[in-house]
Design an enzyme around this catalytic site. Structure first.
Site, short mmCIF file in Angstrom:
data_model
loop_
_atom_site.label_atom_id
_atom_site.label_comp_id
_atom_site.label_asym_id
_atom_site.label_seq_id
_atom_site.Cartn_x
_atom_site.Cartn_y
_atom_site.Cartn_z
N VAL A 189 0.86 -1.18 0.00
CA VAL A 189 0.00 0.00 0.00
C VAL A 189 0.90 1.22 0.00
O VAL A 189 1.92 1.26 0.68
CB VAL A 189 -0.92 0.02 1.24
CG1 VAL A 189 -1.85 1.23 1.19
CG2 VAL A 189 -1.72 -1.27 1.35
N CYS A 190 0.51 2.22 -0.79
CA CYS A 190 1.20 3.50 -0.81
C CYS A 190 2.69 3.29 -1.15
O CYS A 190 3.03 2.54 -2.06
CB CYS A 190 0.99 4.20 0.53
SG CYS A 190 1.40 5.94 0.58
N THR A 191 3.58 3.92 -0.41
CA THR A 191 5.00 3.83 -0.72
C THR A 191 5.61 2.49 -0.33
O THR A 191 6.81 2.27 -0.54
CB THR A 191 5.78 4.96 -0.02
OG1 THR A 191 5.57 4.87 1.39
CG2 THR A 191 5.32 6.32 -0.51
N GLY A 244 -1.34 -1.01 -4.12
CA GLY A 244 -2.37 0.01 -3.99
C GLY A 244 -1.73 1.37 -3.92
O GLY A 244 -0.62 1.52 -3.41
N THR A 289 1.69 3.65 -6.51
CA THR A 289 2.18 4.13 -5.23
C THR A 289 1.55 5.49 -4.95
O THR A 289 0.72 5.96 -5.74
CB THR A 289 3.72 4.23 -5.23
OG1 THR A 289 4.19 4.45 -3.89
CG2 THR A 289 4.22 5.36 -6.13
#
Length: 206
Positions: free
Chosen positions: A99-101, A146, A117
């Site tokens: 998720v994300c970074t 995600g 990202t």
């Protein structure tokens, strides 16, 4: 199904908790929380999570979930053990996710070729030879990524659908009442908001 949630200092709590709540609605899912040691791990905004396993003791998992951090470049500089564990455990997984970074850690481990990202970290994927996508959720073989923070819920719901079917995913979505209605449409937010955030992110990396 064992799901290993990766913990490290300054992770973003919602990156972890969003997928945890979604996947936890499926009775066959058993959560594990893995970190460098068994010491409690503090997120960037103060939520503390206690690991159940370490990188030395947990060597396989059906699913791995890697959260991101607003301090992702600092995390990348200090993540040698985590990255080595990802390389080691990835061949054992059915799904390796982020998720994300968190996707920058997958990129550093060399286990992903195309990913999404947080919008502020896309260049950190491209410099590692990964195709950076703007989609909210990206499937790259068995790797699922995600976009920023809240997209972890979307990622986990799509993963539930792939693994358990549409009816189960719909049941989970209704059960957690996931029907986002944010106060501001993305395309109505002034560009200076993004620029201010970029400055804040840059300052947090130094």
């Amino acid at each position: 199904m064992d799901v290993a949630y990766v913990l490290y200092p300054n992770m973003t709590a919602l990156d972890l908790v969003g997928p945890f709540e979604v996947l936890g609605c499926v009775p066959v899912v058993s959560p594990r929380f893995v970190a460098r040691t068994l010491d409690p791990v503090r997120s960037d905004n103060g939520l503390t999570v206690v690991p159940t396993d370490t990188f030395d003791t947990l060597k396989s998992a059906d699913v791995v979930v890697v959260p991101g951090s607003g301090h992702w470049r600092e995390v990348l500089r200090e993540s040698a053990e985590l990255v080595a564990w990802l390389r080691e455990v990835h061949p054992t997984t059915k799904w390796t996710t982020s998720v994300c970074t968190g996707s920058t850690l997958l990129a550093e481990a060399g286990v992903v070729t195309k990913a999404t990202t947080h919008w502020a970290a896309r260049e950190d994927l491209t410099v590692r030879g990964v195709e950076a996508c703007t989609d909210r959720v990206v499937f790259d073989g068995k790797v699922v990524t995600g976009a920023g923070v809240s997209a972890g819920i979307d990622m986990a719901l799509q993963l539930v659908e792939r693994e358990f079917g549409t009816a189960v995913a719909q049941t989970v979505q209704v059960g957690i009442e996931y029907d986002p209605q944010p106060p501001h449409a993305y395309d109505s937010i002034p560009p200076e908001v993004t620029q201010n955030l970029r400055s804040l992110f840059a300052a947090s990396q130094s």
